[in-house]
Scaffold this motif. Structure first.
Motif, PDB file in Angstrom:
ATOM      1  N   LEU A   1      56.404  -4.846  -3.992  1.00  8.65           N
ATOM      2  CA  LEU A   1      55.735  -3.814  -4.765  1.00  8.65           C
ATOM      3  C   LEU A   1      55.531  -4.210  -6.232  1.00  8.65           C
ATOM      4  N   VAL A   2      56.541  -4.795  -6.844  1.00  4.75           N
ATOM      5  CA  VAL A   2      56.460  -5.128  -8.269  1.00  4.75           C
ATOM      6  C   VAL A   2      55.393  -6.182  -8.562  1.00  4.75           C
ATOM      7  N   SER A   3      55.012  -6.954  -7.542  1.00  6.13           N
ATOM      8  CA  SER A   3      54.009  -8.007  -7.753  1.00  6.13           C
ATOM      9  C   SER A   3      52.671  -7.438  -8.215  1.00  6.13           C
TER      10      SER A   3
ATOM     11  N   VAL B   1      70.385  -0.096  -6.403  1.00  6.00           N
ATOM     12  CA  VAL B   1      70.335  -1.474  -5.892  1.00  6.00           C
ATOM     13  C   VAL B   1      69.279  -1.582  -4.791  1.00  6.00           C
ATOM     14  N   LEU B   2      69.278  -0.625  -3.868  1.00  8.77           N
ATOM     15  CA  LEU B   2      68.314  -0.651  -2.764  1.00  8.77           C
ATOM     16  C   LEU B   2      66.875  -0.568  -3.265  1.00  8.77           C
TER      17      LEU B   2
ATOM     18  N   ALA C   1      61.717  -3.052  -4.308  1.00 10.07           N
ATOM     19  CA  ALA C   1      60.539  -3.126  -5.185  1.00 10.07           C
ATOM     20  C   ALA C   1      60.347  -4.516  -5.780  1.00 10.07           C
ATOM     21  N   PHE C   2      61.436  -5.215  -6.076  1.00 11.87           N
ATOM     22  CA  PHE C   2      61.368  -6.506  -6.773  1.00 11.87           C
ATOM     23  C   PHE C   2      61.259  -7.696  -5.825  1.00 11.87           C
ATOM     24  N   GLY C   3      61.746  -7.567  -4.591  1.00 11.13           N
ATOM     25  CA  GLY C   3      61.771  -8.716  -3.697  1.00 11.13           C
ATOM     26  C   GLY C   3      63.030  -9.541  -3.896  1.00 11.13           C
TER      27      GLY C   3
ATOM     28  N   ALA D   1      63.728  -8.752   3.069  1.00  9.35           N
ATOM     29  CA  ALA D   1      62.917  -7.891   3.947  1.00  9.35           C
ATOM     30  C   ALA D   1      61.630  -7.463   3.245  1.00  9.35           C
ATOM     31  N   ALA D   2      61.723  -7.126   1.968  1.00  8.90           N
ATOM     32  CA  ALA D   2      60.537  -6.709   1.204  1.00  8.90           C
ATOM     33  C   ALA D   2      59.529  -7.845   1.102  1.00  8.90           C
ATOM     34  N   ASP D   3      60.010  -9.063   0.922  1.00  9.88           N
ATOM     35  CA  ASP D   3      59.124 -10.226   0.833  1.00  9.88           C
ATOM     36  C   ASP D   3      58.355 -10.463   2.133  1.00  9.88           C
TER      37      ASP D   3
END
Length: 197
Positions: free
Chosen positions: A10-12, A59-60, A65-67, A123-125
């Motif tokens: 998301l932050v990307s 933390v979650l 959001a950051f990856g 997981a986000a990545d």
């Protein structure tokens, strides 16, 4: 046909593509993340050896959001701030500062937060942050590992029975709620964004 193994977290969407500006933005986001972690740590309910805070939720959300890279870097920066004696942790300064505090009753949980950020960021990545079911699964795994690390550390200090009674059981319901909330919030943000090709 090759299958992509990485997607952008998301932050990307807020990061410049390359160069010094990108690095400066990432540093700024990491510092903001450590401030959020500090505020969430200080938002607590006193229970005993380990208190309930909003830190697990922070933390979650940061990791999702950051990856992986920026999420773990943010947690490591937060740990470095604490190791240098800044009062960023839940029980600081009243229960000590720096490395001495980090080796106390919350030491295993603090280390577990870094592992939690790595799992959820990974997981986000891979785009799991867009799917609440997949993200929930990753966050539950991360939660269990973090709690296991905290329990194992605390058990060395006060014994397994007390560690389970004071370091795990009071947090189960609250942490499950935080996991469910985080696993819902990040995909909800993605769903509000315009679709990108």
């Amino acid at each position: 046909m090759a299958i992509a193994t990485t997607m952008r977290p998301l932050v990307s969407l807020a990061l410049p593509e390359k160069g010094v500006t990108r690095l400066a933005t990432q540093l700024f986001l990491a510092i903001v993340g450590t401030l959020l972690l500090t505020v969430s740590a200080k938002t607590k309910v006193v229970l005993g050896p380990v208190d309930i805070s909003m830190q697990t939720l922070a933390v979650l959300l940061i990791a999702a959001a950051f990856g992986l890279r920026l999420g773990v870097a943010t947690l490591l920066l937060y740990m470095a701030e604490g190791a240098m004696g800044f009062p960023v942790f839940q029980g600081t300064p009243e229960k000590g500062l720096g490395i001495a505090y980090m080796l106390g009753s919350t030491g295993g949980y603090l280390a577990g937060f870094v592992v939690m950020a790595a799992i959820v960021g990974w997981a986000a990545d891979r785009g799991w942050d867009r799917n609440p079911v997949k993200l929930l699964g990753a966050m539950l795994v991360a939660e269990v590992i973090m709690m296991a690390m905290g329990f194992a550390w605390l058990a060395q200090l006060i014994g397994p029975e007390k560690a389970w009674q004071f370091g795990v059981m009071p947090f189960v319901v609250g942490d499950l709620i935080k996991v469910a909330l985080a696993a819902s919030l990040v995909p909800a943000v993605w769903s509000l964004l315009p679709k990108r090709g």
